[in-house]
Design a protein around this motif. Sequence first.
Motif, PDB file in Angstrom:
ATOM      1  N   ARG A  47       0.658  -1.231  -0.029  1.00  0.00           N
ATOM      2  CA  ARG A  47       0.111   0.142   0.115  1.00  0.00           C
ATOM      3  C   ARG A  47       0.973   1.338  -0.039  1.00  0.00           C
ATOM      4  N   ALA A  48       2.173   1.076   0.072  1.00  0.00           N
ATOM      5  CA  ALA A  48       2.862   2.421  -0.076  1.00  0.00           C
ATOM      6  C   ALA A  48       3.025   3.108  -1.251  1.00  0.00           C
ATOM      7  N   LEU A  49       2.866   4.436  -1.325  1.00  0.00           N
ATOM      8  CA  LEU A  49       2.996   5.249  -2.532  1.00  0.00           C
ATOM      9  C   LEU A  49       3.682   6.384  -2.112  1.00  0.00           C
ATOM     10  N   SER A  50       4.736   6.604  -3.102  1.00  0.00           N
ATOM     11  CA  SER A  50       5.836   7.626  -3.211  1.00  0.00           C
ATOM     12  C   SER A  50       4.937   8.873  -3.072  1.00  0.00           C
ATOM     13  N   GLY A  51       5.781  10.165  -2.875  1.00  0.00           N
ATOM     14  CA  GLY A  51       5.346  11.566  -3.212  1.00  0.00           C
ATOM     15  C   GLY A  51       5.045  11.784  -4.601  1.00  0.00           C
ATOM     16  N   SER A 104      -6.570  25.215   1.743  1.00  0.00           N
ATOM     17  CA  SER A 104      -7.073  23.644   1.831  1.00  0.00           C
ATOM     18  C   SER A 104      -5.843  22.730   1.205  1.00  0.00           C
ATOM     19  N   ILE A 105      -5.229  23.359   0.175  1.00  0.00           N
ATOM     20  CA  ILE A 105      -4.155  22.505  -0.584  1.00  0.00           C
ATOM     21  C   ILE A 105      -2.958  22.514   0.337  1.00  0.00           C
ATOM     22  N   LYS A 106      -2.824  23.496   0.882  1.00  0.00           N
ATOM     23  CA  LYS A 106      -1.539  23.589   1.765  1.00  0.00           C
ATOM     24  C   LYS A 106      -1.814  22.538   2.961  1.00  0.00           C
ATOM     25  N   ARG A 107      -2.780  22.436   3.381  1.00  0.00           N
ATOM     26  CA  ARG A 107      -3.233  21.646   4.507  1.00  0.00           C
ATOM     27  C   ARG A 107      -3.336  20.081   4.140  1.00  0.00           C
ATOM     28  N   LEU A 108      -3.653  19.814   2.864  1.00  0.00           N
ATOM     29  CA  LEU A 108      -3.708  18.574   2.377  1.00  0.00           C
ATOM     30  C   LEU A 108      -2.436  18.208   2.008  1.00  0.00           C
ATOM     31  N   ASN A 109      -1.347  19.132   1.571  1.00  0.00           N
ATOM     32  CA  ASN A 109      -0.011  18.637   1.442  1.00  0.00           C
ATOM     33  C   ASN A 109       0.687  18.382   2.752  1.00  0.00           C
ATOM     34  N   GLY A 110       0.340  19.180   3.629  1.00  0.00           N
ATOM     35  CA  GLY A 110       0.961  19.025   5.095  1.00  0.00           C
ATOM     36  C   GLY A 110       0.383  17.389   5.497  1.00  0.00           C
ATOM     37  N   TYR A 111      -0.901  17.237   5.599  1.00  0.00           N
ATOM     38  CA  TYR A 111      -1.293  15.888   5.784  1.00  0.00           C
ATOM     39  C   TYR A 111      -0.482  14.784   5.044  1.00  0.00           C
ATOM     40  N   LEU A 112      -0.282  14.750   3.905  1.00  0.00           N
ATOM     41  CA  LEU A 112       0.525  13.749   3.011  1.00  0.00           C
ATOM     42  C   LEU A 112       1.839  13.904   3.365  1.00  0.00           C
ATOM     43  N   VAL A 157      -0.571   7.253   2.391  1.00  0.00           N
ATOM     44  CA  VAL A 157      -0.957   7.976   1.109  1.00  0.00           C
ATOM     45  C   VAL A 157      -1.930   7.440   0.018  1.00  0.00           C
ATOM     46  N   LEU A 158      -1.757   6.383  -0.249  1.00  0.00           N
ATOM     47  CA  LEU A 158      -2.723   5.788  -1.139  1.00  0.00           C
ATOM     48  C   LEU A 158      -4.168   5.760  -0.830  1.00  0.00           C
ATOM     49  N   THR A 159      -4.477   5.620   0.387  1.00  0.00           N
ATOM     50  CA  THR A 159      -5.894   5.640   0.781  1.00  0.00           C
ATOM     51  C   THR A 159      -6.445   7.135   0.723  1.00  0.00           C
ATOM     52  N   MET A 194      -5.874   4.961 -11.066  1.00  0.00           N
ATOM     53  CA  MET A 194      -5.367   4.706  -9.885  1.00  0.00           C
ATOM     54  C   MET A 194      -5.021   3.171 -10.157  1.00  0.00           C
ATOM     55  N   LYS A 195      -5.414   2.479 -10.949  1.00  0.00           N
ATOM     56  CA  LYS A 195      -4.865   1.288 -11.068  1.00  0.00           C
ATOM     57  C   LYS A 195      -3.501   1.042 -11.477  1.00  0.00           C
ATOM     58  N   GLY A 196      -3.073   1.826 -12.348  1.00  0.00           N
ATOM     59  CA  GLY A 196      -1.611   1.706 -12.799  1.00  0.00           C
ATOM     60  C   GLY A 196      -0.690   1.903 -11.574  1.00  0.00           C
ATOM     61  N   LEU A 197      -1.204   3.095 -11.045  1.00  0.00           N
ATOM     62  CA  LEU A 197      -0.605   3.658  -9.760  1.00  0.00           C
ATOM     63  C   LEU A 197      -0.232   2.670  -8.839  1.00  0.00           C
ATOM     64  N   LYS A 198      -1.382   2.054  -8.448  1.00  0.00           N
ATOM     65  CA  LYS A 198      -1.280   0.906  -7.636  1.00  0.00           C
ATOM     66  C   LYS A 198      -0.499  -0.233  -7.675  1.00  0.00           C
TER      67      LYS A 198
END
Length: 482
Positions: A13-17, A49-57, A107-109, A125-129
């Motif tokens: 389930r790991a997903l890189s930045g 909100s984008i800043k907060r999302l990026n901080g969360y990720l 990150v993926l979820t 997302m299928k290819g990214l998974k």
Amino acid sequence: CFGFCPAHLVHQRALSGADAINALRPFYFAVHPDFFGQHPREREVNENSIKRLNGYLENLQKPGTRSVQPTKLTFYVREIKDKEDIQKDILPHGFRLVSFTLQTKDVLTTVMDVLKSCSLSTEHMKGLKASSESPKSRQPVAGHGNPFYRPIKWDKSYYSFTGSRDPEQELEQAKKVEPTLSLWLRNHEKEATKKQNASVPRREELKRLKKELCQKFALEDIRWQRSWGVTHRCCQLQSLSRLSQQNPEDVLNLRGHTIIFTDQSGMNASGHVMLGTMDVHHQWTKLFVSLPSYRSLHLQTEWLKERISHVLGGIQVIDIERLGPVQPIEEHFSILNTFHKRLLARRLALHPRSLQGLAMTLENDRSSPSLHEMGHFIIPATCEPSRLQTFLQSMAWEARQRIKHRNQLQAEEEEVLLHCLEGLALRNLSKEPSVRHNQMIPCCRRLLEERSPLMEGLRVEVSHFYSVMQDGDLCIPWDWKG
């Protein structure tokens, strides 16, 4: 960051930045602030909100992180395609208002949750998974000085095939039709003047409330992290004033502090008291009661900074106020403590005053040290001491040159700003934090050359777009057309 999940599940389930940015492309196309230049309120909501999302990720990717605080996000979403099932939610300007709370643990979820919450496709997302199953070095989603990522440029065939709008083409078209400053002023000066005159009583009330509270509780200052309107700021101060009448003894703990109204309550890395604007009085009162403990923690961080400075040749550890998520004092102390312990484990051969006059910040999400364009060092908390010594010594001269250049630009900006303020008879002239010195200086000089009489008596803020704010402040882009 997956707690005690089996290793094979974590790996799967790991997903890189980088993968996260690829996966969020449709999302960035739909909410990016660059497309909301004519709608400043929606633009600000999306930007924050984008800043907060990026901080969360970013927090999800930090080593050792097991959980992240739930984060509520609100976005205005542009309609890329017509969808019959969501037409009823579209606002008059053609945007959908979407609010959701992230409580994900990887990150993926998180990426999936964001896309689904905004009613965006997850087919890609299928290819990214599949690709996420191969080990990759993780990259931070948001770096220093980069509050959010710009959408990645796709081949033109992508837009033709999918029917999506080409953001690069839209921006180019927007620039072509952008009005000149004189034309825009002729169309909006009356509106700005009317709103500004109407806001005078509110501005006076805000000034009175701020002065009253500062004197009553011996506060150093009262600030706001975001550009809320005057009415909103007055309401926040009135709320604090009512609380001081209900719990006068608890509020006394604020003496000597600077208050910052922001998105969360606590104490920041600089020792300032943060009051979350969405929190209720009970949460503020609980914070006031805890202030003696926070002050003790702040003293410990100051002691750690002194010890680090002593070991590293007199360099100063500083805290830079960020546009994105604020760093709480607890996290700041943890970073300083980790870094200090690493330094003590190795004896460095630095002259006690060899780096005096220089400054550095400590970051928890970096792998290598760097030198900022403004002259301060950005150092990872886990940096190997001997490598750090070599880097600091080799870049010290360049750092001093950049600091000298920064100070020259700052002095030049202050001078031209004052001339502009007086020469154009403006009531006030300011700039957004994201506008740099080398953008503000030529902007002011060009304003002096233009000398538009329509700007007389107005409050002007140099920004990245044209707008008349709710209290009559006039926003103009720094690269306005003459």
